[in-house]
Enzyme design. Structure first.
Site, PDB file in Angstrom:
ATOM      1  N   HIS A   1     -12.888   2.380   2.132  1.00 49.49           N
ATOM      2  CA  HIS A   1     -11.640   2.081   2.842  1.00 49.49           C
ATOM      3  C   HIS A   1     -10.584   3.157   2.631  1.00 49.49           C
ATOM      4  O   HIS A   1      -9.631   3.237   3.388  1.00 49.49           O
ATOM      5  CB  HIS A   1     -11.093   0.725   2.383  1.00 49.49           C
ATOM      6  CG  HIS A   1     -11.919  -0.429   2.873  1.00 49.49           C
ATOM      7  ND1 HIS A   1     -11.555  -1.196   3.954  1.00 49.49           N
ATOM      8  CD2 HIS A   1     -13.115  -0.903   2.471  1.00 49.49           C
ATOM      9  CE1 HIS A   1     -12.480  -2.106   4.174  1.00 49.49           C
ATOM     10  NE2 HIS A   1     -13.444  -1.958   3.289  1.00 49.49           N
TER      11      HIS A   1
ATOM     12  N   ASP B   1      -3.589   8.344   3.402  1.00 50.99           N
ATOM     13  CA  ASP B   1      -3.981   6.938   3.541  1.00 50.99           C
ATOM     14  C   ASP B   1      -5.317   6.864   4.256  1.00 50.99           C
ATOM     15  O   ASP B   1      -5.555   7.628   5.199  1.00 50.99           O
ATOM     16  CB  ASP B   1      -2.912   6.188   4.363  1.00 50.99           C
ATOM     17  CG  ASP B   1      -2.731   4.747   3.913  1.00 50.99           C
ATOM     18  OD1 ASP B   1      -3.708   4.141   3.440  1.00 50.99           O
ATOM     19  OD2 ASP B   1      -1.609   4.220   4.046  1.00 50.99           O
TER      20      ASP B   1
HETATM   21  P1  ADP Z   1      -3.101  -0.576   1.583  1.00 50.84           P
HETATM   22  O1  ADP Z   1      -4.436  -1.197   1.836  1.00 50.84           O
HETATM   23  O2  ADP Z   1      -3.136   0.771   0.929  1.00 50.84           O
HETATM   24  O3  ADP Z   1      -2.145  -1.487   0.868  1.00 50.84           O
HETATM   25  P2  ADP Z   1      -2.671  -0.899   4.465  1.00 50.84           P
HETATM   26  O4  ADP Z   1      -1.483  -0.551   5.294  1.00 50.84           O
HETATM   27  O5  ADP Z   1      -3.959  -0.467   5.033  1.00 50.84           O
HETATM   28  O6  ADP Z   1      -2.422  -0.310   3.011  1.00 50.84           O
HETATM   29  O7  ADP Z   1      -2.751  -2.462   4.292  1.00 50.84           O
HETATM   30  C1  ADP Z   1      -1.684  -3.162   3.749  1.00 50.84           C
HETATM   31  C2  ADP Z   1      -1.743  -4.632   4.155  1.00 50.84           C
HETATM   32  O8  ADP Z   1      -0.907  -5.366   3.280  1.00 50.84           O
HETATM   33  C3  ADP Z   1      -1.246  -4.863   5.562  1.00 50.84           C
HETATM   34  O9  ADP Z   1      -2.037  -5.851   6.185  1.00 50.84           O
HETATM   35  C4  ADP Z   1       0.188  -5.370   5.343  1.00 50.84           C
HETATM   36  O10 ADP Z   1       0.625  -6.282   6.310  1.00 50.84           O
HETATM   37  C5  ADP Z   1       0.090  -6.044   4.004  1.00 50.84           C
HETATM   38  N1  ADP Z   1       1.377  -5.903   3.304  1.00 50.84           N
HETATM   39  C6  ADP Z   1       1.960  -4.802   2.834  1.00 50.84           C
HETATM   40  N2  ADP Z   1       3.161  -5.068   2.309  1.00 50.84           N
HETATM   41  C7  ADP Z   1       3.358  -6.377   2.440  1.00 50.84           C
HETATM   42  C8  ADP Z   1       4.403  -7.290   2.115  1.00 50.84           C
HETATM   43  N3  ADP Z   1       5.540  -6.890   1.542  1.00 50.84           N
HETATM   44  N4  ADP Z   1       4.222  -8.579   2.412  1.00 50.84           N
HETATM   45  C9  ADP Z   1       3.094  -8.998   2.991  1.00 50.84           C
HETATM   46  N5  ADP Z   1       2.083  -8.204   3.342  1.00 50.84           N
HETATM   47  C10 ADP Z   1       2.208  -6.920   3.071  1.00 50.84           C
END
Ligand code: ADP
Length: 464
Positions: free
Chosen positions: A156, A364
């Site tokens: 991922h 990312d």
């Molecule tokens: P990573 O997997 O590195 O954290 P991604 O952007 O691929 O980054 O995925 C992050 C996920 O986590 C997304 O689905 C996003 O909606 C969720 N997310 C990130 N920050 C928050 C938050 N403050 N509250 C709820 N969900 C969150």
């Protein structure tokens, strides 16, 4: 149809799409379609650790099976080699990489224990799909134990260029382990070609006529499978009560002001200090933005047992305090920095109320927030996505305003361009992006990967 067995560090939830993260949503669909088992860590640390009882949960034709880990496993594997060595290196942060042979051994031990506990659960015609950087060695360990099932692996996070990867002292063991899988999937063509380059340049790999690569006495098929989100659910979340409530709350709060939104776990890969600094630059360069534009950054802490994560949180608190002190007025605060998480439905409302989605990681794998922001927009008045060229999503989402997050000026220019973009251009860009997000969904992604894995295995069985 064969049963799917998914292995990933965290498991579930199988229900409540409002709480489930992106991966869970992506996998639950295929698990339900074919029936399946999802195996991984319970999230608990206990004395018995991986030797403790398996915990089963069932929902329809899908079950989950989880085990605990011991404190030493957690420290050395999850918080150790995975998050102190693999995560930073694969995100190009060699300055933060902490390589320690003891941690690597802990990581191997946990992979081995997970393989041992999984084997008795496997049926002869299961298709096994292993996820992410916590389990590089799992496939190799299953093969060593005689498991003949099709086994695929999806990474991922980014796969870095060989010049970076080779800084890990055990890079050869890691990539050799990947060659035990029948299929290795990456998020982007760039990650795929970095992996291929490694095999060709470092270990004399050769391309076979069928497109697979032979190296180190093994043969593997590798390809790019960019992940998607549960797009239609996300685009409908604004109709739920939480979605609507948060949308209305924000709109009411903002009045005529425009909001830039960022949503991330606090992580040094996300480029958060650069974002705050770029917003500050925007206010310096364009004083008419004062009182007109705000930045809402939602960023809950993560992995706080790793020092670099605490440091970045402190840095962000300092930066937002300084910028707010410098520019705030009695009736306007430029940066809202919120370190809690929100349910996905509420996030959708917040995205929809925001004129700009600011997604500017330094590195990312994909970045799902970019896709969620697009899915949540109002077609009549869509916002603009400002996207880092170093997010995997930039390979597909070319109609976003693409920026280099290392250049504060370029970031500030991108923000200005997004804030001022006329409705017609916003619509054009958004429609193209929405189309992509709705087409390459989470379930389309998992189906593509699994179909490919099954076909590779079937061909191998026919060949001999
Ligand atoms: P990573 O997997 O590195 O954290 P991604 O952007 O691929 O980054 O995925 C992050 C996920 O986590 C997304 O689905 C996003 O909606 C969720 N997310 C990130 N920050 C928050 C938050 N403050 N509250 C709820 N969900 C969150």
């Amino acid at each position: 149809m064969s049963r799917i067995v998914v292995v990933s560090n965290r498991v579930g939830p199988l229900t409540d799409t409002g709480r489930a993260g992106g991966l869970a949503v992506a996998l639950v669909d295929v698990l339900r379609e074919r029936g399946g088992l999802w195996f991984g860590w319970s999230g608990e640390v206990s004395e018995e650790g991986t030797y403790g009882p398996l915990r089963f949960n069932e929902s329809g034709n899908v079950s989950t099976a989880t085990i605990d880990v011991a404190q030493a496993d957690y420290d050395e594997s999850y918080a150790g080699f995975a998050n102190r060595a693999l995560w930073p290196t694969l995100h190009y942060r060699l300055d933060l990489t902490d390589f320690d042979r003891r941690l690597e051994q802990g990581y191997r031990r946990v992979n081995e224990r997970f393989a041992d506990r999984l084997i008795p659960l496997l049926r002869p015609d299961d298709i096994v799909w292993v996820h992410d950087y916590h389990f590089f060695f799992l496939g190799e360990m299953l093969r060593n134990a005689g498991v003949k099932n099709p086994i695929g692996f999806f990474l991922h996070i980014p796969f870095p260029v060989p010049e970076i990867l080779t800084a890990l002292p055990n890079h050869k063991e890691l990539t050799r382990a990947l060659l035990s899988y029948d299929l290795v999937g990456f998020q982007t063509g760039q990650h795929l070609s970095a992996f291929e380059r490694y095999l060709f340049e470092e270990v004399d790999g050769e391309r076979e006529a069928d497109g697979s690569i032979r190296a180190m006495g093994r043969q593997v098929v590798a390809d790019a499978f960019p992940i998607g989100i549960d797009a239609s659910a996300f685009s409908n979340f604004h109709e739920t009560s939480e979605g609507h409530e948060h949308y209305a709350l924000m709109k009411n709060e903002l009045g005529d002001q425009k909001q830039i939104v960022g949503v991330d776990r606090i992580d040094y890969s996300k480029g958060l200090p650069e974002r705050f600094t770029a917003f500050e630059r925007l206010l310096e360069l364009h004083p008419d933005s004062k009182g007109e534009v705000t930045l809402l950054q939602i960023a809950p802490p993560s992995r706080s047992e790793v020092r670099a994560y605490l440091e970045i949180q402190r840095l962000l608190e300092g930066l937002s305090g300084r910028i707010n002190g410098r520019f705030s007025d009695l009736d306007w605060t430029p940066i809202h920095f919120i370190t809690r998480s929100f349910p996905r439905r509420s996030l959708a409302g917040i995205y929809r109320a925001s004129s700009v989605g600011l997604v500017t990681p330094l590195r990312d794998g994909m970045n799902l927030v970019a896709k969620e922001y697009i899915a949540a927009q109002d077609p009549e008045d869509p916002g603009v996505l400002v996207l880092s060229r170093f997010a995997g999503a930039a390979e597909e989402m070319t109609e976003a305003v693409i920026v280099n997050p290392y250049s504060i000026d370029e970031l500030a220019d991108g923000l200005r361009q997004a804030i001022q973009m006329p409705l017609e251009e916003r619509r054009e860009r958004w429609e193209a992006l929405y189309d992509k997000v709705m087409t390459n969904t989470a379930s389309a992604w998992s189906r593509r990967f699994l179909d490919r894995l099954v076909s590779i295995h079937d061909e191998a069985t026919v060949d001999g």
